[in-house]
Design a protein around this motif. Structure first.
Motif, PDB file in Angstrom:
ATOM      1  N   MET A   1       0.831  -1.206   0.000  1.00  0.00           N
ATOM      2  CA  MET A   1       0.000   0.000   0.000  1.00  0.00           C
ATOM      3  C   MET A   1       0.870   1.262   0.000  1.00  0.00           C
ATOM      4  O   MET A   1       0.582   2.220  -0.701  1.00  0.00           O
ATOM      5  N   ARG A   2       1.957   1.256   0.782  1.00  0.00           N
ATOM      6  CA  ARG A   2       2.850   2.413   0.827  1.00  0.00           C
ATOM      7  C   ARG A   2       3.471   2.673  -0.542  1.00  0.00           C
ATOM      8  O   ARG A   2       3.639   3.827  -0.962  1.00  0.00           O
ATOM      9  N   LYS A   3       3.795   1.586  -1.254  1.00  0.00           N
ATOM     10  CA  LYS A   3       4.377   1.716  -2.583  1.00  0.00           C
ATOM     11  C   LYS A   3       3.423   2.425  -3.530  1.00  0.00           C
ATOM     12  O   LYS A   3       3.805   3.344  -4.267  1.00  0.00           O
ATOM     13  N   TRP A   4       2.147   2.014  -3.525  1.00  0.00           N
ATOM     14  CA  TRP A   4       1.169   2.644  -4.405  1.00  0.00           C
ATOM     15  C   TRP A   4       0.887   4.079  -3.968  1.00  0.00           C
ATOM     16  O   TRP A   4       0.567   4.934  -4.814  1.00  0.00           O
ATOM     17  N   GLY A   5       1.030   4.366  -2.693  1.00  0.00           N
ATOM     18  CA  GLY A   5       0.898   5.738  -2.237  1.00  0.00           C
ATOM     19  C   GLY A   5       1.982   6.627  -2.820  1.00  0.00           C
ATOM     20  O   GLY A   5       1.721   7.772  -3.216  1.00  0.00           O
ATOM     21  N   LEU A   6       3.206   6.110  -2.895  1.00  0.00           N
ATOM     22  CA  LEU A   6       4.303   6.857  -3.498  1.00  0.00           C
ATOM     23  C   LEU A   6       4.054   7.095  -4.982  1.00  0.00           C
ATOM     24  O   LEU A   6       4.331   8.180  -5.509  1.00  0.00           O
ATOM     25  N   TYR A   7       3.534   6.066  -5.669  1.00  0.00           N
ATOM     26  CA  TYR A   7       3.193   6.231  -7.085  1.00  0.00           C
ATOM     27  C   TYR A   7       2.187   7.362  -7.263  1.00  0.00           C
ATOM     28  O   TYR A   7       2.316   8.207  -8.166  1.00  0.00           O
ATOM     29  N   LEU A   8       1.179   7.386  -6.401  1.00  0.00           N
ATOM     30  CA  LEU A   8       0.142   8.408  -6.497  1.00  0.00           C
ATOM     31  C   LEU A   8       0.725   9.797  -6.266  1.00  0.00           C
ATOM     32  O   LEU A   8       0.371  10.759  -6.966  1.00  0.00           O
ATOM     33  N   VAL A   9       1.620   9.922  -5.299  1.00  0.00           N
ATOM     34  CA  VAL A   9       2.260  11.212  -5.027  1.00  0.00           C
ATOM     35  C   VAL A   9       3.032  11.690  -6.252  1.00  0.00           C
ATOM     36  O   VAL A   9       2.949  12.872  -6.643  1.00  0.00           O
ATOM     37  N   VAL A  10       3.773  10.777  -6.889  1.00  0.00           N
ATOM     38  CA  VAL A  10       4.551  11.142  -8.084  1.00  0.00           C
ATOM     39  C   VAL A  10       3.626  11.645  -9.184  1.00  0.00           C
ATOM     40  O   VAL A  10       3.894  12.665  -9.833  1.00  0.00           O
ATOM     41  N   VAL A  11       2.528  10.932  -9.414  1.00  0.00           N
ATOM     42  CA  VAL A  11       1.584  11.330 -10.462  1.00  0.00           C
ATOM     43  C   VAL A  11       0.974  12.691 -10.142  1.00  0.00           C
ATOM     44  O   VAL A  11       0.863  13.563 -11.025  1.00  0.00           O
ATOM     45  N   LEU A  12       0.577  12.911  -8.893  1.00  0.00           N
ATOM     46  CA  LEU A  12      -0.044  14.181  -8.509  1.00  0.00           C
ATOM     47  C   LEU A  12       0.938  15.346  -8.668  1.00  0.00           C
ATOM     48  O   LEU A  12       0.555  16.431  -9.125  1.00  0.00           O
ATOM     49  N   VAL A  13       2.196  15.118  -8.295  1.00  0.00           N
ATOM     50  CA  VAL A  13       3.212  16.165  -8.471  1.00  0.00           C
ATOM     51  C   VAL A  13       3.409  16.454  -9.951  1.00  0.00           C
ATOM     52  O   VAL A  13       3.508  17.626 -10.372  1.00  0.00           O
ATOM     53  N   ALA A  14       3.462  15.390 -10.772  1.00  0.00           N
ATOM     54  CA  ALA A  14       3.651  15.563 -12.206  1.00  0.00           C
ATOM     55  C   ALA A  14       2.517  16.372 -12.815  1.00  0.00           C
ATOM     56  O   ALA A  14       2.741  17.261 -13.658  1.00  0.00           O
ATOM     57  N   VAL A  15       1.292  16.098 -12.394  1.00  0.00           N
ATOM     58  CA  VAL A  15       0.140  16.862 -12.905  1.00  0.00           C
ATOM     59  C   VAL A  15       0.198  18.301 -12.416  1.00  0.00           C
ATOM     60  O   VAL A  15      -0.044  19.248 -13.183  1.00  0.00           O
ATOM     61  N   ALA A  16       0.556  18.483 -11.155  1.00  0.00           N
ATOM     62  CA  ALA A  16       0.568  19.829 -10.567  1.00  0.00           C
ATOM     63  C   ALA A  16       1.555  20.755 -11.275  1.00  0.00           C
ATOM     64  O   ALA A  16       1.247  21.935 -11.501  1.00  0.00           O
TER      65      ALA A  16
END
Length: 380
Positions: A1-16
């Protein structure tokens, strides 16, 4: 779960980091992409593909046609297509780096770096260009090649070529791999077969097959200058543009000579990554009539190379300095942020570092690839 949380953070930063640029209309969007989108919208979406209104190949135009049915502006559609492929590019970078670093977070870090590279962000979110399309597919092809899936690799390289002619920049490396039998004939055959198959939907919609076959030939004749804001060798050489064909021949001779030298060297997974990066960097540096954004694939692959072999970190750094400067030259023209001659020297240094390492380093015996007793790869 922590791994997928990191993936989500990366995607959100990339979009931002892309959001501030999404409303920007570049000169290329105003002159080309915008009118193409309008033509598609006013000629029935997919039915517009039967007409000749663009110098792009059918696969990208099919995506533009599909996006024309969505309830937002054509400007946003164009940029979301690029963002989608940028995310695919990052995922393929992650998978490829996982072959080198099967544990830890370096693959995720590498994917995140690629997603926030200044030129990657500016190319899609600000410029509205689609260089992420062929780059994502080329990286996928390299990944499957390292996984000993040559036919699947050939398919991805064929799809990359169908999206953008600039996929040919890695063809010198593919020639090397073919001579070393890493890319057998059946895999090489998949490149033109896949390319042609991707034109079939447009042909079924009424597009002229002869026009589609010649689309890249028309592109190569569009620019007559020896450099179009690209920090290539022609920024350093005061040559007559009439020598353009001779320059192409000279570039081909140099690249073939380097392939002939490399074919005698031991081949490892690391060297395959570095050969592809060197090919993507050296080919547009030597060819005439290159644009600044034609180094996009090299910018991504040299990041991969640095994560594979950290001593090569100066290569992507120098490349980013040169590339960002040329991008700013485009966006801020007529003001010139970087002198092309100086930037061309920076790229020459980067090429020298990469080729120097390839020519002087020696692979460990247990890393050498072979048709038997091949080293097993760990992958996600």
């Amino acid at each position: 779960m922590r791994k997928w949380g990191l993936y989500l953070v990366v995607v959100l930063v990339a979009v931002a980091v892309r959001v501030p640029f999404l409303d920007y209309r570049s000169g290329d969007y105003i002159r080309y992409l915008g009118p193409w989108s309008t033509f598609i919208e006013t000629h029935g979406g997919f039915r517009a593909l039967e007409h000749e209104f663009s110098n792009y190949n059918a696969p990208y135009l099919c995506l533009m046609a599909a996006a024309s049915y969505l309830p937002w502006s054509s400007l946003l559609s164009v940029k979301l297509i690029s963002l989608g492929f940028e995310l695919l590019l990052a995922w393929n970078v992650h998978r490829l780096l996982a072959l080198r670093h099967p544990t830890g977070h370096l693959p995720l870090l590498g994917a995140a770096v690629v997603l926030v590279l200044p030129t990657v962000v500016l190319n899609g979110a600000m410029w509205g260009q689609a260089d992420s399309t062929y780059a994502a597919l080329c990286v996928a092809g390299l990944y499957h090649l390292l996984r000993r899936r040559p036919v699947r690799s050939g398919v991805y390289f064929g799809v990359a070529l169908a999206f953008k002619l600039q996929a040919v920049f890695i063809f010198p490396a593919l020639l090397l791999f073919a001579l070393r039998r890493e890319l057998p004939l059946r895999a090489l055959a998949m490149i033109p077969v896949t390319y042609l198959l991707l034109d079939v939907p447009a042909i079924m919609l009424g597009a002229d097959w002869r026009r589609l076959l010649l689309v890249y030939l028309r592109q190569t004749g569009a620019d007559t200058q020896l450099t179009v804001n690209a920090p290539s060798i022609y920024a350093l050489l005061d040559l007559d543009p009439a020598l353009r064909r001779l320059c192409v021949l000279g570039a081909g001779v140099i690249l073939l000579a380097l392939v002939a030298i490399a074919v005698r060297a031991k081949l490892t997974d690391e060297r395959m990554v570095l050969y592809v990066a060197a090919s993507a960097l050296l080919t547009p540096y030597l060819l005439p009539s290159m644009h600044e954004r034609y180094f996009y694939l090299a910018e991504v692959l040299t990041v991969l190379a640095a994560f594979w072999r950290p001593v090569l970190l100066p290569v992507p750094v120098l490349l980013q300095v040169a590339a960002v400067s040329t991008y700013l030259n485009y966006f801020l023209r007529p003001r010139q942020v970087g002198d092309l001659r100086v930037l061309a020297v920076l790229l020459a240094v980067a090429i020298g570092v990469l080729l120097g390492w390839l020519l002087t380093s020696r692979p460990a015996p247990d890393e050498v690839r072979g048709r038997s007793g091949q080293r097993r790869l760990t992958a996600t």
